[in-house]
Design a protein around this motif. Structure first.
Motif, short mmCIF file in Angstrom:
data_model
loop_
_atom_site.label_atom_id
_atom_site.label_comp_id
_atom_site.label_asym_id
_atom_site.label_seq_id
_atom_site.Cartn_x
_atom_site.Cartn_y
_atom_site.Cartn_z
N THR A 64 76.27 76.59 59.14
CA THR A 64 75.85 76.51 60.34
C THR A 64 74.50 77.26 60.78
OG1 THR A 64 78.17 76.46 61.09
CG2 THR A 64 76.78 76.63 62.95
N VAL A 65 74.31 78.52 60.28
CA VAL A 65 73.17 79.10 60.55
C VAL A 65 72.14 78.43 59.80
CG1 VAL A 65 71.91 81.36 60.01
CG2 VAL A 65 74.11 81.42 60.91
N LEU A 66 72.15 78.17 58.55
CA LEU A 66 71.22 77.31 57.86
C LEU A 66 70.93 75.94 58.56
CD1 LEU A 66 69.45 76.93 55.26
CD2 LEU A 66 71.32 76.09 54.39
N ALA A 67 71.77 75.23 58.86
CA ALA A 67 71.45 74.01 59.69
C ALA A 67 70.85 74.33 60.99
CB ALA A 67 72.81 73.14 59.95
N ALA A 68 71.31 75.50 61.58
CA ALA A 68 70.48 75.62 62.90
C ALA A 68 69.07 76.24 62.69
CB ALA A 68 71.37 76.84 63.62
N TRP A 69 68.83 77.03 61.55
CA TRP A 69 67.53 77.30 61.48
C TRP A 69 66.78 76.00 60.91
CZ3 TRP A 69 64.48 77.20 56.82
CH2 TRP A 69 63.29 77.97 56.78
N ILE A 70 67.17 75.29 60.48
CA ILE A 70 66.50 74.04 59.90
C ILE A 70 65.87 73.03 61.22
CG2 ILE A 70 66.36 71.74 58.78
CD1 ILE A 70 67.97 73.07 56.47
N LEU A 71 67.07 72.94 61.86
CA LEU A 71 66.80 72.38 63.30
C LEU A 71 65.76 72.83 64.17
CD1 LEU A 71 67.89 69.74 64.78
CD2 LEU A 71 69.53 71.27 65.94
N TYR A 72 66.01 74.37 64.14
CA TYR A 72 65.14 74.76 64.99
C TYR A 72 63.69 74.92 64.53
CZ TYR A 72 62.78 79.11 66.87
OH TYR A 72 61.99 79.96 67.48
N ARG A 73 63.24 75.02 63.20
CA ARG A 73 61.87 75.00 62.73
C ARG A 73 61.66 73.61 62.71
NH1 ARG A 73 59.47 79.19 63.11
NH2 ARG A 73 57.89 78.11 61.73
N LEU A 74 62.04 72.58 62.33
CA LEU A 74 61.60 71.28 62.11
C LEU A 74 61.62 70.46 63.21
CD1 LEU A 74 62.95 70.42 58.61
CD2 LEU A 74 60.89 71.52 59.11
N VAL A 75 62.61 70.82 64.27
CA VAL A 75 62.54 69.74 65.48
C VAL A 75 62.15 70.62 66.63
CG1 VAL A 75 64.15 68.37 66.77
CG2 VAL A 75 64.35 68.47 64.35
N GLU A 76 63.10 71.46 66.93
CA GLU A 76 62.73 72.37 68.30
C GLU A 76 61.32 73.03 68.56
OE1 GLU A 76 64.77 76.22 70.58
OE2 GLU A 76 66.04 75.03 69.32
N VAL A 77 60.97 73.80 67.52
CA VAL A 77 59.86 74.35 67.52
C VAL A 77 58.52 73.39 67.76
CG1 VAL A 77 57.91 75.88 66.66
CG2 VAL A 77 60.43 76.54 66.71
N PRO A 78 58.48 72.53 66.98
CA PRO A 78 57.18 71.33 66.90
C PRO A 78 57.43 70.65 68.25
CG PRO A 78 58.30 71.32 64.67
CD PRO A 78 59.20 72.21 65.65
N ALA A 79 58.67 70.21 68.62
CA ALA A 79 58.79 69.63 69.85
C ALA A 79 58.19 70.14 71.12
CB ALA A 79 60.12 69.00 70.12
N VAL A 80 58.77 71.35 71.17
CA VAL A 80 57.90 72.40 72.35
C VAL A 80 56.79 72.22 72.45
CG1 VAL A 80 58.47 74.71 73.30
CG2 VAL A 80 60.53 73.59 72.62
N ARG A 81 56.19 72.69 71.11
CA ARG A 81 54.71 73.00 71.10
C ARG A 81 53.98 71.44 71.48
NH1 ARG A 81 54.25 76.15 65.01
NH2 ARG A 81 54.83 78.08 65.89
N ARG A 82 54.66 70.34 71.11
CA ARG A 82 53.88 69.29 71.31
C ARG A 82 54.12 68.68 72.83
NH1 ARG A 82 52.09 65.44 73.04
NH2 ARG A 82 51.60 63.42 71.97
N PHE A 83 55.32 68.77 73.24
CA PHE A 83 55.76 68.28 74.66
C PHE A 83 55.64 69.12 75.98
CE2 PHE A 83 57.27 65.44 71.25
CZ PHE A 83 56.39 64.11 71.44
#
Length: 310
Positions: free
Chosen positions: A264-283
């Motif tokens: 779960t930690v690994l999946a959460a880190w991947i989601l955070y780095r590849l989806v959440e952070v770029p989306a927040v920066r972009r939108f």
């Protein structure tokens, strides 16, 4: 609009990815048949408004709370304005009334049908939904959070440190077991959690020692939203969930728990780095329109250096 834009940028990308993963697992791995009821409402984050378990927990169970958050964020500008108008001397009274409201919600739930029963609570599904799931009833806690923020901002906070505030969770959780029916689901922990969040905020603003500011705590805080959205998917479709009904001895069970947590930690880190952070920066912020640079100002001759008479 900026506030809403940032909230959407924070929530929806992670939600859409985990919703798609949930649907993929339902179709590919089986176990949960995909229907219109358990997929479409959760996609648009309206599932928590329906008193039907297959709708409410559809596709990715934890996303039900995002339906409540959506109501919170839409109403925040108006709610914050109303609470801002409350005189500072009455803020603690307002906090007490909001807490009392959570108890009254449990009382009102007694008027709802008593069937069908919940499999893991001694109440009916309708009562559970009304107290725990319905976004409108959870608005009381959101308003309480805003009131606690104003209490801090107006200098009305009581001398309660983060450590003592954390200790209030002990009787709070004890009451969740001791209180009957719907009274033990939400109300017992509302006040302890409000005190903990406020005490933590005060510790941060006054730069007091806090166990929540070390590197490990900050890391888990950063991935916490992604962790929340993926944890049930890992439990349902990961190593533990692939053998429904199976039991383990103590040591193998601990091993499965540790494995699920690590995944779960690994999946959460991947989601955070590849989806959440770029989306927040972009939108999260509106892009500024770029146009041609303004014309340069005409040069002004230094009259002091110009010979007299010219």
């Amino acid at each position: 609009m900026t506030f809403w834009r940032r909230r959407v940028a924070k929530i929806f990308p992670n939600h859409l990815v985990t919703w798609a993963l949930g649907l993929l697992f339902m179709v590919w791995l089986g176990g949960y048949a995909a229907t219109v009821n358990n997929t479409v409402p959760s996609l648009f984050l309206i599932q928590a408004w329906f008193p039907a378990e297959d709708v409410f927990f559809g596709t990715n169970g934890p996303s039900w709370s995002l339906a409540a958050e959506l109501l919170f964020y839409v109403s925040f500008p108006w709610l914050a304005r109303w609470i801002q108008a409350i005189p500072a001397r009455r803020l603690w009274l307002c906090a007490g009334l909001l807490f009392t409201g959570t108890v009254l919600v449990a009382l009102a739930s007694q008027l709802l049908p008593t069937d069908p029963d919940m499999p893991y609570y001694p109440i009916s599904w309708y009562q559970y939904w009304f107290v725990y799931c319905l976004p409108a009833t959870r608005m009381l806690e959101f308003a309480l959070g805003i009131v606690m923020a104003r209490i801090i901002m107006t200098g009305r906070w009581i001398p309660l440190g983060l450590g003592p505030a954390l200790l209030t969770l002990i009787p709070g959780y004890a009451l969740t077991v001791w209180l009957p029916d719907a009274y033990g689901i939400v109300a017992p922990t509302v006040l302890p959690l409000a005190l903990i969040v406020a005490a933590g905020a005060v510790a941060d603003t006054e730069n007091r020692p806090s166990p929540l500011r070390n590197r490990v705590a900050v890391f888990f805080g950063e991935i916490s939203f992604a962790f929340y959205l993926v944890h049930i998917l890992v439990m349902w479709y990961g190593p533990m969930g692939r053998v429904p009904g199976r039991t383990w001895d103590t040591l193998p069970a601990l091993g499965m728990i540790i494995l699920d947590f690590a995944l779960t930690v690994l999946a959460a880190w991947i989601l955070y780095r590849l989806v959440e952070v770029p989306a927040v920066r972009r939108f999260a912020n509106a892009r500024r329109k770029t146009g041609p640079p303004p014309p340069a100002a005409p040069a002004v001759r230094d009259q002091a250096s110009t010979p007299a008479g010219r």
